[in-house]
Design an enzyme around this catalytic site. Structure first.
Site, PDB file in Angstrom:
ATOM      1  N   LYS A 114     -19.155  46.752  12.945  1.00 59.49           N
ATOM      2  CA  LYS A 114     -19.897  46.400  11.441  1.00 59.49           C
ATOM      3  C   LYS A 114     -21.381  45.889  12.039  1.00 59.49           C
ATOM      4  CE  LYS A 114     -16.636  47.652   8.603  1.00 59.49           C
ATOM      5  NZ  LYS A 114     -15.887  48.240   9.411  1.00 59.49           N
ATOM      6  N   LYS A 147     -17.500  43.724   3.526  1.00 56.48           N
ATOM      7  CA  LYS A 147     -16.484  44.189   4.639  1.00 56.48           C
ATOM      8  C   LYS A 147     -16.253  43.088   5.784  1.00 56.48           C
ATOM      9  CE  LYS A 147     -19.968  48.142   4.553  1.00 56.48           C
ATOM     10  NZ  LYS A 147     -20.548  49.395   5.135  1.00 56.48           N
ATOM     11  N   ARG A 188     -19.380  61.200   8.518  1.00 57.30           N
ATOM     12  CA  ARG A 188     -19.238  60.767   9.901  1.00 57.30           C
ATOM     13  C   ARG A 188     -20.095  61.959  10.814  1.00 57.30           C
ATOM     14  NH1 ARG A 188     -15.160  58.399  12.564  1.00 57.30           N
ATOM     15  NH2 ARG A 188     -15.774  56.748  11.337  1.00 57.30           N
ATOM     16  N   ARG A 227     -16.933  62.851   4.084  1.00 52.59           N
ATOM     17  CA  ARG A 227     -15.718  62.489   3.490  1.00 52.59           C
ATOM     18  C   ARG A 227     -15.908  61.944   2.087  1.00 52.59           C
ATOM     19  NH1 ARG A 227     -14.898  58.215   8.042  1.00 52.59           N
ATOM     20  NH2 ARG A 227     -17.138  58.423   7.646  1.00 52.59           N
ATOM     21  N   ARG A 243     -14.032  54.053  -2.060  1.00 51.48           N
ATOM     22  CA  ARG A 243     -14.234  54.211  -0.708  1.00 51.48           C
ATOM     23  C   ARG A 243     -13.880  55.642  -0.311  1.00 51.48           C
ATOM     24  NH1 ARG A 243      -9.432  50.364   1.074  1.00 51.48           N
ATOM     25  NH2 ARG A 243      -8.591  51.420  -0.733  1.00 51.48           N
ATOM     26  N   ASP A 284     -21.430  56.120  10.751  1.00 46.62           N
ATOM     27  CA  ASP A 284     -20.999  56.588   9.447  1.00 46.62           C
ATOM     28  C   ASP A 284     -22.458  56.409   8.530  1.00 46.62           C
ATOM     29  OD1 ASP A 284     -18.433  56.791   9.670  1.00 46.62           O
ATOM     30  OD2 ASP A 284     -17.878  54.709   9.012  1.00 46.62           O
ATOM     31  N   GLU A 303     -22.239  52.158   9.360  1.00 47.60           N
ATOM     32  CA  GLU A 303     -21.151  51.582  10.444  1.00 47.60           C
ATOM     33  C   GLU A 303     -21.347  52.504  11.686  1.00 47.60           C
ATOM     34  OE1 GLU A 303     -16.166  50.586  10.768  1.00 47.60           O
ATOM     35  OE2 GLU A 303     -17.062  52.162   9.658  1.00 47.60           O
ATOM     36  N   ASN A 331     -18.931  53.292  14.839  1.00 43.88           N
ATOM     37  CA  ASN A 331     -17.470  53.183  15.346  1.00 43.88           C
ATOM     38  C   ASN A 331     -17.678  53.530  17.006  1.00 43.88           C
ATOM     39  OD1 ASN A 331     -15.701  52.919  12.752  1.00 43.88           O
ATOM     40  ND2 ASN A 331     -17.655  54.323  12.480  1.00 43.88           N
TER      41      ASN A 331
HETATM   42  N1  LIG Z   1     -23.017  50.074   1.504  1.00 43.02           N
HETATM   43  C1  LIG Z   1     -22.218  50.891   0.695  1.00 43.02           C
HETATM   44  N2  LIG Z   1     -21.995  51.296  -0.413  1.00 43.02           N
HETATM   45  C2  LIG Z   1     -21.251  51.789  -1.003  1.00 43.02           C
HETATM   46  N3  LIG Z   1     -20.109  52.376  -0.326  1.00 43.02           N
HETATM   47  C3  LIG Z   1     -20.006  51.787   0.670  1.00 43.02           C
HETATM   48  C4  LIG Z   1     -20.822  51.023   1.380  1.00 43.02           C
HETATM   49  N4  LIG Z   1     -20.589  50.758   2.767  1.00 43.02           N
HETATM   50  C5  LIG Z   1     -19.245  51.331   2.838  1.00 43.02           C
HETATM   51  N5  LIG Z   1     -18.953  51.888   1.718  1.00 43.02           N
HETATM   52  C6  LIG Z   1     -17.758  52.548   1.270  1.00 43.02           C
HETATM   53  O1  LIG Z   1     -16.535  51.839   1.972  1.00 43.02           O
HETATM   54  C7  LIG Z   1     -15.940  52.853   2.948  1.00 43.02           C
HETATM   55  C8  LIG Z   1     -15.732  52.168   4.094  1.00 43.02           C
HETATM   56  O2  LIG Z   1     -16.789  51.515   5.061  1.00 43.02           O
HETATM   57  P1  LIG Z   1     -17.121  51.238   6.614  1.00 43.02           P
HETATM   58  O3  LIG Z   1     -18.453  50.301   6.516  1.00 43.02           O
HETATM   59  O4  LIG Z   1     -17.276  52.676   6.855  1.00 43.02           O
HETATM   60  O5  LIG Z   1     -16.051  50.450   6.954  1.00 43.02           O
HETATM   61  P2  LIG Z   1     -14.530  50.939   7.674  1.00 43.02           P
HETATM   62  O6  LIG Z   1     -14.717  52.628   7.567  1.00 43.02           O
HETATM   63  O7  LIG Z   1     -14.670  50.514   9.089  1.00 43.02           O
HETATM   64  O8  LIG Z   1     -13.503  50.365   6.633  1.00 43.02           O
HETATM   65  C9  LIG Z   1     -16.930  53.907   3.195  1.00 43.02           C
HETATM   66  O9  LIG Z   1     -16.139  55.302   3.546  1.00 43.02           O
HETATM   67  C10 LIG Z   1     -17.708  54.112   1.991  1.00 43.02           C
HETATM   68  O10 LIG Z   1     -16.987  54.844   1.168  1.00 43.02           O
HETATM   69 MG   LIG Z   2     -16.147  53.742   8.155  1.00 41.57          MG
END
Ligand SMILES: Nc1ncnc2c1ncn2[C@@H]1O[C@H](COP(=O)(O)OP(=O)(O)O)[C@@H](O)[C@H]1O
Ligand SMILES: [Mg+2]
Length: 324
Positions: free
Chosen positions: A133, A168, A218, A232, A240, A280, A288, A290
């Protein structure tokens, strides 16, 4: 060549989804020997990293009408032996996050692999440097407005200012612990308390990007270069987009803005030994990076009719040959 993969127990992997299996399969198809081991099977003996290595043969999965078909028995293993990891040409660290203390300790054990003999992907140093993150924060013009804090007042103020935000946990993956926050939520204080464990752990709070409904893209980077992408899309009952929470995968293209983000990341990723990475991107913003065990190859291969695994292995072969 000989390649070792540090993975979770092989029987628990999903051959039609897990990138680790795609990479092992590609290595085998390209004529290499593959071995597996796990973090608890690593040792340092007389200043060298040794591992209990199990030889593996895979039955490659096949495409059939837009999906993967997996045979009933998709792998076979032989007796493990304890060997120095420098017997291998490359070692892929592919243990699934979260990054726990045992995970971090494993990276310290991997420091004792002779880098002149064996390429480690990703570098143990890079794995320690890059919190998935936090790493994105250094690319200020690529990320949405973001804070990291464990202070309830600071977090509340940010949520009020943004009117909608995403929280997060810093060690999360696959959508775990991701929360939508808004100032009017009667649970807001409680959500912050639970997520920070009463102010003990800092969390990331990011501006909510409404474009998330159209997808969380991704993008796979190899040696800093984008080699493929998959979108996705959230289910509709869930903000999410992660595949692990039901996000639907869809074919996509990489936009100019996304190539620009990759270009900005590339020198830093390469300097940190982060050769195989999945970023991401939501609505043109990097959310993000990864690095521990990025996935997505099986989905991209199917949608784009490519073999990213073979591309990665060919790059590894070349890197090893040109380094020696
Ligand atoms: N700033 C954001 N605004 C809206 N949705 C978000 C945002 N950041 C993440 N998300 C949603 O949350 C999900 C997970 O976030 P992510 O930062 O990729 O963490 P991880 O995949 O490690 O759990 C993403 O797939 C997206 O759908
Ligand atoms: Mg992610």
């Amino acid at each position: 060549m000989k390649f070792a993969f540090i993975i979770d127990p092989i029987g628990k992997l999903n051959p039609s989804h897990d990138t680790s299996v795609a990479l092992m399969e590609a290595a085998q198809v390209l004529g290499h020997e593959i071995w597996v081991t796990q973090v608890h099977q690593l040792n340092v003996i007389e200043g060298q990293t040794w591992a209990l290595l199990t030889p593996v043969r895979l039955t490659p999965i096949v495409r059939d009408q837009g999906r993967w078909v997996v045979g009933e028995i998709w792998f076979s293993i032989e007796q493990p032996t304890l060997q120095p990891l420098e017997n291998m040409d490359a070692v892929f660290m592919r243990t699934d996050p979260p990054v726990t203390i045992p995970y971090l300790y494993a990276t310290y054990l991997l420091d004792y692999i002779n880098s002149e003999k064996t390429l480690v992907i990703n570098s143990p140093h890079g794995l320690r440097t890059a919190n998935e993150k936090m790493y994105a924060l250094q690319f200020k013009d690529c990320i949405p407005t973001t804070i990291v804090s464990r202070d309830k007042r600071v977090i509340r103020e940010f949520v009020e200012q943004e009117s909608a935000a995403v929280l997060k946990p810093l060690g999360g993956k696959a959508g775990e612990g991701i929360l939508f926050l808004e100032p009017s939520d009667r649970n807001l204080n409680s959500l912050i308390e639970i997520s920070t464990q009463q102010g003990l752990y800092p969390v990331m709070i990011q501006r909510f990007l409404p474009e998330a409904k159209d997808g969380d893209k991704r993008i796979i980077l190899l040696d800093g270069e984008a080699i493929g992408a998959v979108n996705r899309i959230p289910t509709g009952q869930e903000f999410r987009g992660n595949m692990a929470v039901g996000g639907r995968v869809a074919k996509t293209e990489i936009t100019d803005r996304e190539y620009e983000i990759c270009q900005k990341l590339a020198p830093k990723l390469i300097a940190d030994g982060l050769y195989f990475v999945g970023i991401d991107v939501i609505g043109g913003y990097l959310t993000e990076v990864n690095v521990t065990s990025p996935t997505g190859i099986r989905e991209i291969d199917l949608l784009d009719n490519v073999s990213l695994g073979e591309k990665v292995i060919a790059w590894v072969e070349n890197k090893i040959k040109t380094r020696l």
